[in-house]
Design an enzyme around this catalytic site. Structure first.
Site, PDB file in Angstrom:
ATOM      1  N   LYS A   1      -1.209 -18.225  -7.809  1.00 43.53           N
ATOM      2  CA  LYS A   1      -2.115 -17.312  -8.507  1.00 43.53           C
ATOM      3  C   LYS A   1      -3.473 -17.215  -7.825  1.00 43.53           C
ATOM      4  O   LYS A   1      -4.132 -16.185  -7.907  1.00 43.53           O
ATOM      5  CB  LYS A   1      -2.293 -17.744  -9.968  1.00 43.53           C
ATOM      6  CG  LYS A   1      -1.051 -17.529 -10.813  1.00 43.53           C
ATOM      7  CD  LYS A   1      -1.401 -17.567 -12.290  1.00 43.53           C
ATOM      8  CE  LYS A   1      -0.162 -17.363 -13.143  1.00 43.53           C
ATOM      9  NZ  LYS A   1      -0.462 -17.467 -14.579  1.00 43.53           N
TER      10      LYS A   1
ATOM     11  N   LYS B   1      10.710 -15.092  -8.738  1.00 41.54           N
ATOM     12  CA  LYS B   1      11.033 -14.988 -10.165  1.00 41.54           C
ATOM     13  C   LYS B   1      10.610 -13.616 -10.693  1.00 41.54           C
ATOM     14  O   LYS B   1       9.674 -12.990 -10.156  1.00 41.54           O
ATOM     15  CB  LYS B   1      10.354 -16.108 -10.954  1.00 41.54           C
ATOM     16  CG  LYS B   1       8.850 -16.021 -10.996  1.00 41.54           C
ATOM     17  CD  LYS B   1       8.231 -17.046 -11.949  1.00 41.54           C
ATOM     18  CE  LYS B   1       6.720 -16.862 -11.958  1.00 41.54           C
ATOM     19  NZ  LYS B   1       5.978 -17.714 -12.839  1.00 41.54           N
TER      20      LYS B   1
ATOM     21  N   LYS C   1       5.551 -10.935 -14.802  1.00 36.79           N
ATOM     22  CA  LYS C   1       4.734  -9.924 -15.478  1.00 36.79           C
ATOM     23  C   LYS C   1       3.791  -9.236 -14.508  1.00 36.79           C
ATOM     24  O   LYS C   1       3.419  -8.102 -14.699  1.00 36.79           O
ATOM     25  CB  LYS C   1       3.828 -10.622 -16.495  1.00 36.79           C
ATOM     26  CG  LYS C   1       4.475 -11.100 -17.741  1.00 36.79           C
ATOM     27  CD  LYS C   1       3.397 -11.892 -18.498  1.00 36.79           C
ATOM     28  CE  LYS C   1       3.900 -12.394 -19.804  1.00 36.79           C
ATOM     29  NZ  LYS C   1       2.908 -13.300 -20.421  1.00 36.79           N
TER      30      LYS C   1
HETATM   31  P1  AMP Z   1       4.208 -16.515 -19.245  1.00 38.64           P
HETATM   32  O1  AMP Z   1       4.600 -15.121 -19.106  1.00 38.64           O
HETATM   33  O2  AMP Z   1       3.768 -17.084 -17.938  1.00 38.64           O
HETATM   34  O3  AMP Z   1       3.246 -16.784 -20.344  1.00 38.64           O
HETATM   35  O4  AMP Z   1       5.540 -17.311 -19.588  1.00 38.64           O
HETATM   36  C1  AMP Z   1       6.072 -17.504 -20.878  1.00 38.64           C
HETATM   37  C2  AMP Z   1       7.347 -18.297 -20.770  1.00 38.64           C
HETATM   38  O5  AMP Z   1       8.355 -17.560 -20.063  1.00 38.64           O
HETATM   39  C3  AMP Z   1       7.229 -19.639 -20.032  1.00 38.64           C
HETATM   40  O6  AMP Z   1       7.969 -20.614 -20.709  1.00 38.64           O
HETATM   41  C4  AMP Z   1       7.828 -19.355 -18.682  1.00 38.64           C
HETATM   42  O7  AMP Z   1       8.379 -20.498 -18.082  1.00 38.64           O
HETATM   43  C5  AMP Z   1       8.920 -18.358 -19.027  1.00 38.64           C
HETATM   44  N1  AMP Z   1       9.240 -17.481 -17.885  1.00 38.64           N
HETATM   45  C6  AMP Z   1       8.369 -16.680 -17.212  1.00 38.64           C
HETATM   46  N2  AMP Z   1       8.995 -16.011 -16.218  1.00 38.64           N
HETATM   47  C7  AMP Z   1      10.295 -16.402 -16.264  1.00 38.64           C
HETATM   48  C8  AMP Z   1      11.468 -16.055 -15.493  1.00 38.64           C
HETATM   49  N3  AMP Z   1      11.403 -15.182 -14.502  1.00 38.64           N
HETATM   50  N4  AMP Z   1      12.639 -16.649 -15.826  1.00 38.64           N
HETATM   51  C9  AMP Z   1      12.714 -17.535 -16.835  1.00 38.64           C
HETATM   52  N5  AMP Z   1      11.654 -17.903 -17.599  1.00 38.64           N
HETATM   53  C10 AMP Z   1      10.461 -17.344 -17.325  1.00 38.64           C
HETATM   54  N1  TRP Z   2       1.475 -22.057 -18.925  1.00 36.66           N
HETATM   55  C1  TRP Z   2       2.462 -21.400 -19.719  1.00 36.66           C
HETATM   56  C2  TRP Z   2       2.950 -20.127 -18.984  1.00 36.66           C
HETATM   57  O1  TRP Z   2       2.242 -19.535 -18.229  1.00 36.66           O
HETATM   58  C3  TRP Z   2       1.948 -20.999 -21.077  1.00 36.66           C
HETATM   59  C4  TRP Z   2       1.541 -22.185 -21.872  1.00 36.66           C
HETATM   60  C5  TRP Z   2       0.271 -22.573 -22.171  1.00 36.66           C
HETATM   61  C6  TRP Z   2       2.401 -23.146 -22.459  1.00 36.66           C
HETATM   62  N2  TRP Z   2       0.270 -23.675 -22.926  1.00 36.66           N
HETATM   63  C7  TRP Z   2       1.563 -24.078 -23.125  1.00 36.66           C
HETATM   64  C8  TRP Z   2       3.778 -23.315 -22.493  1.00 36.66           C
HETATM   65  C9  TRP Z   2       2.083 -25.176 -23.797  1.00 36.66           C
HETATM   66  C10 TRP Z   2       4.310 -24.433 -23.170  1.00 36.66           C
HETATM   67  C11 TRP Z   2       3.452 -25.351 -23.811  1.00 36.66           C
HETATM   68  O2  TRP Z   2       4.030 -19.727 -19.212  1.00 36.66           O
END
Ligand code: AMP
Ligand code: TRP
Length: 329
Positions: A112, A194, A197
Site C-alpha cells: 500500500k 488478489k 477493491k
Molecule cells: P478489506 O476489504 O481489506 O477491508 O477486507 C475485508 C476482508 O475481506 C478481510 O478479511 C480480507 O482478508 C478479505 N479479503 C479481501 N480481499 C480478498 C480476496 N481477494 N479473497 C479473499 N478474501 C479477501
Molecule cells: N485489516 C483488515 C482488512 O483490511 C480489516 C480489519 C481491521 C480487521 N481490524 C480488524 C479484520 C480486526 C479482522 C479483525 O481487511
C-alpha cells in the site's frame, strides 16, 4: 460461555466477491456458534486519503452489506470503530509494545505504501497495531479473515503474548480462522494478484452490487490459462480461481464441479460461472434495499454500546496493570 469472534472490513471502495467468500460468508456461518463482533473499521480507512462525505456514506453502506450478507444484529454486535474510542486508546498502548522491526516486515505496508516509506503516512505503517487493538479489546478467540490478513494476525498474537509476559495475563491470544477454500480469490484480469477493491482495472473484480450484465461481461473478459481442462490445478491459477468461485457460489463439491465441466469449453464454463454468481447475488442485492439509514443507525448505536462496555473493561485492566492512573485514583 460461548467463545468470541471479532472481524471487520474497511468502509472504502466497493465490496467484491473476494471479501464475501474470504470473510463475510464465514462470519455469517460462525455467528451462531460464537459470540460475534463485526466492526466497520473507519479509523483504518483514513490510513489512505478518503473524501469525508464518501467515507461517511460508505460506513453506513458497509453495515447494510453486513446485514444483507446474513449477519443478524439480534445475535451479533455490529458497530462502527470510531464509536468506541477505546480502539484508538489501546492502539496507542500497543504502539509502545510493538517494535519498528516487526512492522517493517508487514507486506501490506510495502504494497500500500508502494515501496516509498519516506512518503507513506505513519498511520499506514502502524495500521496493524490498530487492528491488534480491535481484536484484543474483546478478548477474541477467533478472527475470521482472508489470507491477506494472516500476517497481521501473527503480529496481534505476538503483541498479546508480549504484553501478557511483561504485565501479567491480560489478553486472550487469538487464533486466525482462514477458510480452506476462498481465502484468496484472485483478480479475473491478473490471476497472480488478489481480487482487490483498489484495483485500477474494474474488470478484475466482481462487486457485490454489480448488475447481471456487468457480471456476464466481466466473466467473458476473464483471463484463462492455456490448455482446455477445467480442473482445480495449482499450475493453472486462472481456471482454478474461476472454478473456486463456481464451487463456493453453488455449494457443490470439488468433484462435482470438475465433473460438471468435463468436455465443455471455456466459453461455456465462464457463462455458467457468471450465472451462478448472478443467481447468488440476486437475493443479496434485494436485501441490501431492505435497510433504511435510520434502521442502520439504530443497530449501530446498540452495537456500539455493547462493544464499548467490553472494550472499557479490557482497557481499564490494561491501564491498571501498567500503572496508568489518573488524578481520581
Ligand atoms: P478489506 O476489504 O481489506 O477491508 O477486507 C475485508 C476482508 O475481506 C478481510 O478479511 C480480507 O482478508 C478479505 N479479503 C479481501 N480481499 C480478498 C480476496 N481477494 N479473497 C479473499 N478474501 C479477501
Ligand atoms: N485489516 C483488515 C482488512 O483490511 C480489516 C480489519 C481491521 C480487521 N481490524 C480488524 C479484520 C480486526 C479482522 C479483525 O481487511
Amino acid at each position: 460461555m460461548k467463545k468470541r469472534i471479532f472481524s471487520g472490513a474497511q468502509p472504502t471502495g466497493e465490496l467484491h466477491i473476494g471479501n464475501y467468500l474470504g470473510a463475510l460468508k464465514n462470519w455469517v456461518a460462525l455467528q451462531d456458534e460464537y459470540e460475534s463482533f463485526f466492526c466497520i473499521v473507519n479509523l483504518h480507512a483514513v490510513t489512505l486519503p478518503q473524501k469525508p462525505e464518501v467515507l461517511k456514506q460508505k460506513s453506513l453502506d458497509l453495515a447494510r452489506i453486513y446485514l444483507a450478507s446474513g449477519i443478524n444484529p439480534e445475535k451479533s454486535t455490529v458497530f462502527i470503530q470510531s464509536d468506541v474510542s477505546e480502539h484508538a486508546e489501546l492502539a496507542w498502548i500497543l504502539s509502545c509494545v510493538a517494535r519498528m522491526g516487526e512492522l517493517e516486515r508487514m507486506t501490506q505496508f510495502k504494497d500500500k505504501g508502494k515501496g516509498n516509506a519516506e512518503r507513506a503516512g505513519v498511520g499506514l505503517f502502524t495500521y496493524p497495531i490498530l487492528m491488534a487493538a480491535d481484536i484484543l479489546l474483546y478478548q477474541t478467540d477467533l478472527v475470521p479473515v482472508g489470507q491477506d490478513q494472516k500476517q497481521h494476525l501473527e503480529l496481534t498474537r505476538d503483541l498479546a503474548t508480549r504484553f501478557n509476559r511483561d504485565f501479567g495475563e491480560t489478553f486472550v491470544v487469538p487464533e486466525p480462522f482462514i477458510p480452506p477454500i476462498g481465502a484468496n480469490i484472485l483478480s479475473l484480469q491478473e490471476p497472480t494478484k488478489k481480487m482487490s477493491k483498489s484495483d485500477e482495472n474494474a474488470n478484475g473484480s466482481i462487486f457485490l452490487l454489480d448488475d447481471a450484465d456487468t457480471i456476464t461481461k466481466k466473466f467473458k473478459k476473464a483471463v484463462t490459462d492455456s490448455g482446455t481442462e477445467i480442473t482445480f490445478d495449482e499450475s493453472r491459477p486462472a481456471i482454478k480461481n474461476l472454478l473456486t468461485i463456481y464451487q463456493l457460489m453453488t455449494g457443490k463439491t470439488a468433484e462435482e464441479c470438475e465433473a460438471n465441466f468435463v468436455g465443455k469449453g471455456y466459453g461455456h464454463f465462464k457463462t455458467e460461472t457468471a450465472e451462478a454468481v448472478i443467481e447468488f447475488l440476486k437475493p443479496f442485492q434485494q436485501r441490501v434495499k431492505d435497510y433504511s439509514d435510520e434502521d442502520l443507525r439504530e443497530i449501530l448505536k446498540t452495537g456500539a454500546a455493547k462493544a464499548r462496555a467490553i472494550a472499557r473493561e479490557t482497557l481499564t485492566d490494561v491501564y491498571a496493570k501498567m500503572g496508568i492512573v489518573g488524578a481520581a485514583n
